[in-house]
Design a protein around this motif. Structure first.
Motif: not given
Length: 343
Positions: A134-136, A140-150, A317-322
């Motif tokens: 859950w923490i990981q 990852l959600k925060r990283v993706l959100l930060e990239e989108k905001l940037s 981030i979008l496709y972990p292990n996939r």
């Protein structure tokens, strides 16, 4: 230093556990020290519990949760739990009973004792792995959100209203038709579609694969306006499979095409770019092959480019292990292959 904290905590917890249990059992009097090292049984049991804990927390749970295979996870945990407990109980009953001063216990007693301890260990391992997972995911959600905001901030900083740009392009489109320049009009229309897709369509987590393909074709057609008729530049795009029901993350395939155009085209010599896309059995295969010319070859980690590291980061981030991403040079060609496991 942070990456060493978790291993240190594990070593301390297991070490303290060994110390406390050894001191506790040494006062019970159920072991005969003169008949061998009384702590061997405990050492073996703790070793089995460590196998249960680390197999569960670091392999089974992360693997099957990311693949969303809950049933497979349950069966794996149940099968592993039964196997470990049977194995540990057989070893205890067959080889370690001589360490006890009292009469040998029955196999059922060993099995029951080991099952209780093993079940407790399994619960701890599940709790640990789920909290860590859950923490990981939150990170990852925060990283993706930060990239989108940037990205959004970079666009806002340009201080250019997208509607203004679309209006300007529409004006250019009308003037090019008025002056009978259909090729220019078509290029402007494609450019407007590119911008509209990037501004409005990419807000969704997933888009139809057909839209992404249409965006790629528009991008290629806009670039081809820069190519003179006598230039030996050939760009081929082949599509196979059922793409109508497939959805993917937006703007995921365009970096491969940008890279191929950037490093694979030289108007002075023959240049070839082959793009193939295939949707098959919940897998998406995307392959780009381009001739190698001057400068840096292939996906590089340049500040101005997309970069292989950035691409892998986004895919993780979008496709972990996939996903599978392969790049190689072969007989004067640079080949990029992306395989996505679709949901």
């Amino acid at each position: 230093m942070k990456k060493y904290i978790e291993p240190i905590i594990h070593i301390l917890v297991w070490g303290i556990g060994y110390f406390l249990i050894l001191n506790y059992t040494s006062t019970i009097g159920d072991f005969r020290k003169d008949r061998g090292p009384y702590w061997v049984a405990l050492l073996f049991g703790m070793l089995m519990n460590q196998v249960v804990f680390y197999t569960t927390a670091f392999f089974l749970v992360p693997k099957f949760l990311r693949l969303k295979k809950i049933k497979a996870l349950i069966f794996s945990l149940l099968g592993g739990f039964i196997f470990i407990n049977l194995f540990e109980s057989i070893v205890d009953y067959s080889y370690l009973t001589n360490f006890f001063s009292s009469a040998s216990e029955s196999f059922v007693v060993y099995l029951l004792y080991n099952s209780v301890i093993g079940f407790f260990t399994l619960l701890v391992a599940l709790s640990y792995s789920l909290i860590k997972y859950w923490i990981q995911n939150e990170k990852l959600k925060r990283v993706l959100l930060e990239e989108k905001l940037s990205t959004e901030m970079a666009f806002l900083k340009s201080k250019i209203n997208p509607h203004f740009l679309f209006n300007v392009l529409n004006s250019f489109y009308a003037k090019s038709l008025k002056h009978n320049v259909p090729e220019l009009a078509d290029g402007i229309a494609k450019l407007a579609e590119l911008m509209r897709y990037m501004v409005y369509e990419t807000n969704e987590d997933k888009v139809a694969l057909e839209k992404e393909i249409h965006h790629l074709k528009n991008f290629i057609q806009v670039y081809q306006l820069r190519i003179a008729e006598d230039d030996k530049v050939f760009i081929n795009f082949n599509i196979e499979g059922d793409i109508k029901s497939v959805k993917i993350s937006p703007m995921l395939l365009i970096p491969f095409v940008e890279n191929a155009i950037k490093h694979g085209i030289d108007p002075k010599t023959k240049s070839i770019i082959d793009i193939s896309l295939k949707a098959e059995a919940k897998n998406l295969y995307f392959k780009v092959t381009n001739t190698i010319h001057q400068g840096a070859y292939g996906l590089t980690d340049e500040p101005s480019g997309f970069g292989l590291d950035n691409l892998k980061k986004r895919l993780s981030i979008l496709y972990p292990n996939r996903y599978t991403l392969e790049t190689k040079e072969e007989k004067g060609y640079f080949i990029s292959l992306l395989i996505l496991k679709l949901e």
